[in-house]
Design a protein around this motif. Structure first.
Motif, PDB file in Angstrom:
ATOM      1  N   ALA A  28       0.182   8.931   9.452  1.00 31.83           N
ATOM      2  CA  ALA A  28       0.365   8.187   8.207  1.00 31.83           C
ATOM      3  C   ALA A  28      -0.967   7.580   7.768  1.00 31.83           C
ATOM      4  O   ALA A  28      -1.514   6.717   8.454  1.00 31.83           O
ATOM      5  N   THR A  29      -1.480   8.040   6.645  1.00 34.14           N
ATOM      6  CA  THR A  29      -2.748   7.541   6.097  1.00 34.14           C
ATOM      7  C   THR A  29      -2.466   6.510   5.015  1.00 34.14           C
ATOM      8  O   THR A  29      -1.845   6.830   3.999  1.00 34.14           O
ATOM      9  N   PRO A  30      -2.883   5.249   5.196  1.00 29.27           N
ATOM     10  CA  PRO A  30      -2.666   4.243   4.154  1.00 29.27           C
ATOM     11  C   PRO A  30      -3.701   4.374   3.037  1.00 29.27           C
ATOM     12  O   PRO A  30      -4.898   4.507   3.299  1.00 29.27           O
ATOM     13  N   ILE A  31      -3.240   4.350   1.796  1.00 28.48           N
ATOM     14  CA  ILE A  31      -4.130   4.353   0.640  1.00 28.48           C
ATOM     15  C   ILE A  31      -3.719   3.199  -0.267  1.00 28.48           C
ATOM     16  O   ILE A  31      -2.633   2.619  -0.108  1.00 28.48           O
ATOM     17  N   ILE A  32      -4.552   2.866  -1.234  1.00 28.66           N
ATOM     18  CA  ILE A  32      -4.355   1.629  -1.999  1.00 28.66           C
ATOM     19  C   ILE A  32      -3.315   1.736  -3.116  1.00 28.66           C
ATOM     20  O   ILE A  32      -2.826   0.718  -3.599  1.00 28.66           O
ATOM     21  N   GLY A  33      -3.013   2.952  -3.541  1.00 24.00           N
ATOM     22  CA  GLY A  33      -2.082   3.123  -4.657  1.00 24.00           C
ATOM     23  C   GLY A  33      -1.488   4.513  -4.657  1.00 24.00           C
ATOM     24  O   GLY A  33      -1.728   5.306  -3.737  1.00 24.00           O
ATOM     25  N   LEU A  34      -0.717   4.818  -5.686  1.00 27.68           N
ATOM     26  CA  LEU A  34      -0.082   6.123  -5.767  1.00 27.68           C
ATOM     27  C   LEU A  34      -1.122   7.230  -5.831  1.00 27.68           C
ATOM     28  O   LEU A  34      -2.106   7.126  -6.567  1.00 27.68           O
ATOM     29  N   PRO A  35      -0.920   8.300  -5.083  1.00 30.34           N
ATOM     30  CA  PRO A  35      -1.906   9.380  -5.041  1.00 30.34           C
ATOM     31  C   PRO A  35      -1.834  10.276  -6.271  1.00 30.34           C
ATOM     32  O   PRO A  35      -0.751  10.665  -6.704  1.00 30.34           O
ATOM     33  N   GLN A  36      -2.986  10.599  -6.828  1.00 26.21           N
ATOM     34  CA  GLN A  36      -3.075  11.545  -7.929  1.00 26.21           C
ATOM     35  C   GLN A  36      -3.953  12.705  -7.462  1.00 26.21           C
ATOM     36  O   GLN A  36      -5.140  12.511  -7.181  1.00 26.21           O
ATOM     37  N   VAL A  37      -3.352  13.894  -7.361  1.00 24.71           N
ATOM     38  CA  VAL A  37      -4.033  15.052  -6.800  1.00 24.71           C
ATOM     39  C   VAL A  37      -4.639  15.896  -7.911  1.00 24.71           C
ATOM     40  O   VAL A  37      -4.021  16.109  -8.959  1.00 24.71           O
ATOM     41  N   ASP A  57       0.854  -1.176   0.000  1.00 21.74           N
ATOM     42  CA  ASP A  57       0.000   0.000   0.000  1.00 21.74           C
ATOM     43  C   ASP A  57       0.894   1.231   0.000  1.00 21.74           C
ATOM     44  O   ASP A  57       2.116   1.120  -0.124  1.00 21.74           O
ATOM     45  N   VAL A  58       0.287   2.397   0.109  1.00 19.78           N
ATOM     46  CA  VAL A  58       1.033   3.654   0.097  1.00 19.78           C
ATOM     47  C   VAL A  58       0.664   4.435   1.350  1.00 19.78           C
ATOM     48  O   VAL A  58      -0.512   4.498   1.729  1.00 19.78           O
ATOM     49  N   LEU A  59       1.672   5.021   2.000  1.00 15.57           N
ATOM     50  CA  LEU A  59       1.443   5.837   3.175  1.00 15.57           C
ATOM     51  C   LEU A  59       1.599   7.305   2.821  1.00 15.57           C
ATOM     52  O   LEU A  59       2.604   7.700   2.217  1.00 15.57           O
ATOM     53  N   LEU A  60       0.604   8.113   3.199  1.00 11.59           N
ATOM     54  CA  LEU A  60       0.692   9.560   3.064  1.00 11.59           C
ATOM     55  C   LEU A  60       0.971  10.120   4.451  1.00 11.59           C
ATOM     56  O   LEU A  60       0.114  10.035   5.344  1.00 11.59           O
ATOM     57  N   ILE A  91      -7.249  10.975  -5.738  1.00 14.28           N
ATOM     58  CA  ILE A  91      -7.764   9.663  -6.111  1.00 14.28           C
ATOM     59  C   ILE A  91      -6.605   8.675  -6.167  1.00 14.28           C
ATOM     60  O   ILE A  91      -5.486   9.022  -6.567  1.00 14.28           O
ATOM     61  N   ALA A  92      -6.853   7.466  -5.709  1.00 15.12           N
ATOM     62  CA  ALA A  92      -5.860   6.392  -5.750  1.00 15.12           C
ATOM     63  C   ALA A  92      -6.539   5.155  -6.305  1.00 15.12           C
ATOM     64  O   ALA A  92      -7.730   4.915  -6.054  1.00 15.12           O
ATOM     65  N   SER A  93      -5.800   4.361  -7.060  1.00 16.73           N
ATOM     66  CA  SER A  93      -6.378   3.175  -7.680  1.00 16.73           C
ATOM     67  C   SER A  93      -5.407   2.010  -7.615  1.00 16.73           C
ATOM     68  O   SER A  93      -4.195   2.196  -7.452  1.00 16.73           O
ATOM     69  N   ASN A  94      -5.954   0.819  -7.760  1.00 16.75           N
ATOM     70  CA  ASN A  94      -5.127  -0.382  -7.730  1.00 16.75           C
ATOM     71  C   ASN A  94      -5.850  -1.511  -8.450  1.00 16.75           C
ATOM     72  O   ASN A  94      -7.061  -1.693  -8.303  1.00 16.75           O
ATOM     73  N   LEU A  95      -5.093  -2.243  -9.260  1.00 17.62           N
ATOM     74  CA  LEU A  95      -5.640  -3.384  -9.999  1.00 17.62           C
ATOM     75  C   LEU A  95      -5.066  -4.673  -9.429  1.00 17.62           C
ATOM     76  O   LEU A  95      -3.857  -4.872  -9.416  1.00 17.62           O
TER      77      LEU A  95
END
Length: 261
Positions: A170-179, A159-162, A187-191
């Motif tokens: 540290a906020t975990p998100i599913i993929g690279l952040p796109q601002v 995952d990705v930490l912001l 928005i973050a996405s993951n396949l």
């Protein structure tokens, strides 16, 4: 298609081919004519064929992100690649270099200096083959949201930490952040349709006075967004994968256009 006998003169063959070409062009032109609903859409780059995705693609023709409904239309790789995106270097050292006064690597620890002068560290445990296996790779800094970006690998997950530059949260998100261009949306996405070890889908966040706030997530079963990014303030572009009945993964480039409610 017409089947022509060899005895027909070449002139007739050419004439029929010209007529068929004209009919095909006329048919293509008709697909580009905007429907009444299209008149409310914001201006955006034209596509070769701007119609809703057919069901045979295995993708939805509409998609909701947060409170916004989007039309999903076919797009091109060229348009997708033209959209700006956050894309870190594969070298952590190169990612650290622009923030070398704030970020440093010492062995298995990654240190980040916060606004209040304190440091937050992230410790790797790469030797473990169990659930506590963890590796942190520094990816960069996003000034629009005031966050450092760290890619975190687990034993069979990632995952990705912001990391908030003020609080260190540290906020975990599913993929690279796109601002978004205005810096107020992320928005973050993951396949992950094959192994299914991670969240397959998308997450949507907004910025408020307290920082990032998650507004929406969505996890489809038969398709997944490998990447979604902002083409402009309103329109997004994506690379979506579809899992066929034979478990083959087929990719489609799409554009997400807002539909006004």
């Amino acid at each position: 298609m017409y089947r022509l006998k060899s005895i027909l003169p070449a002139m007739i063959v050419c004439g029929l081919a010209a007529c068929q070409s004209g009919a095909t062009q006329s048919s293509q032109d008709s697909t580009q004519t905007a429907s009444p609903a299209d008149s409310s859409r914001p201006d955006s780059p034209a596509l070769v064929r701007d119609t809703a995705l057919a069901s045979e693609f295995g993708l939805p023709d509409t998609l909701t992100i947060g409170n916004q409904l989007y039309r999903v239309v076919p797009s091109t790789e060229e348009l997708f690649e033209s959209a700006p995106e956050f894309r870190p270097d594969t070298s952590e050292a190169k990612n650290i270099a622009p923030q070398k006064d704030l970020v440093r690597r010492e062995g298995n620890k990654l240190y980040i200096k916060l606004k209040n002068g304190s440091e937050k560290d992230f410790r790797d445990n790469a030797e473990s083959d169990g659930e506590d296996h963890e590796v942190h790779i520094y990816n960069g800094y996003l000034p629009a949201i005031g966050c450092f970006v760290i890619f975190r690998y687990g034993y069979e997950t990632y995952d990705v930490l912001l990391v908030d530059e003020k609080s260190g949260e540290a906020t975990p998100i599913i993929g690279l952040p796109q601002v978004s261009p205005d810096g107020k949306q992320l928005i973050a996405s993951n396949l992950d349709l094959m192994a299914a070890f991670t969240f397959n889908g998308l997450e949507y966040y907004t910025m408020n006075g307290k920082g990032l706030e998650k507004q929406y997530d969505f996890s489809p079963e038969k398709w997944g967004p490998e990447s979604i990014k902002w083409l402009d303030a309103n329109v997004l572009v994506g690379k979506f994968g579809v899992l066929t009945k034979d478990n083959d993964l087929i990719y489609h480039y799409v554009r997400l256009e807002p539909v006004r409610k």
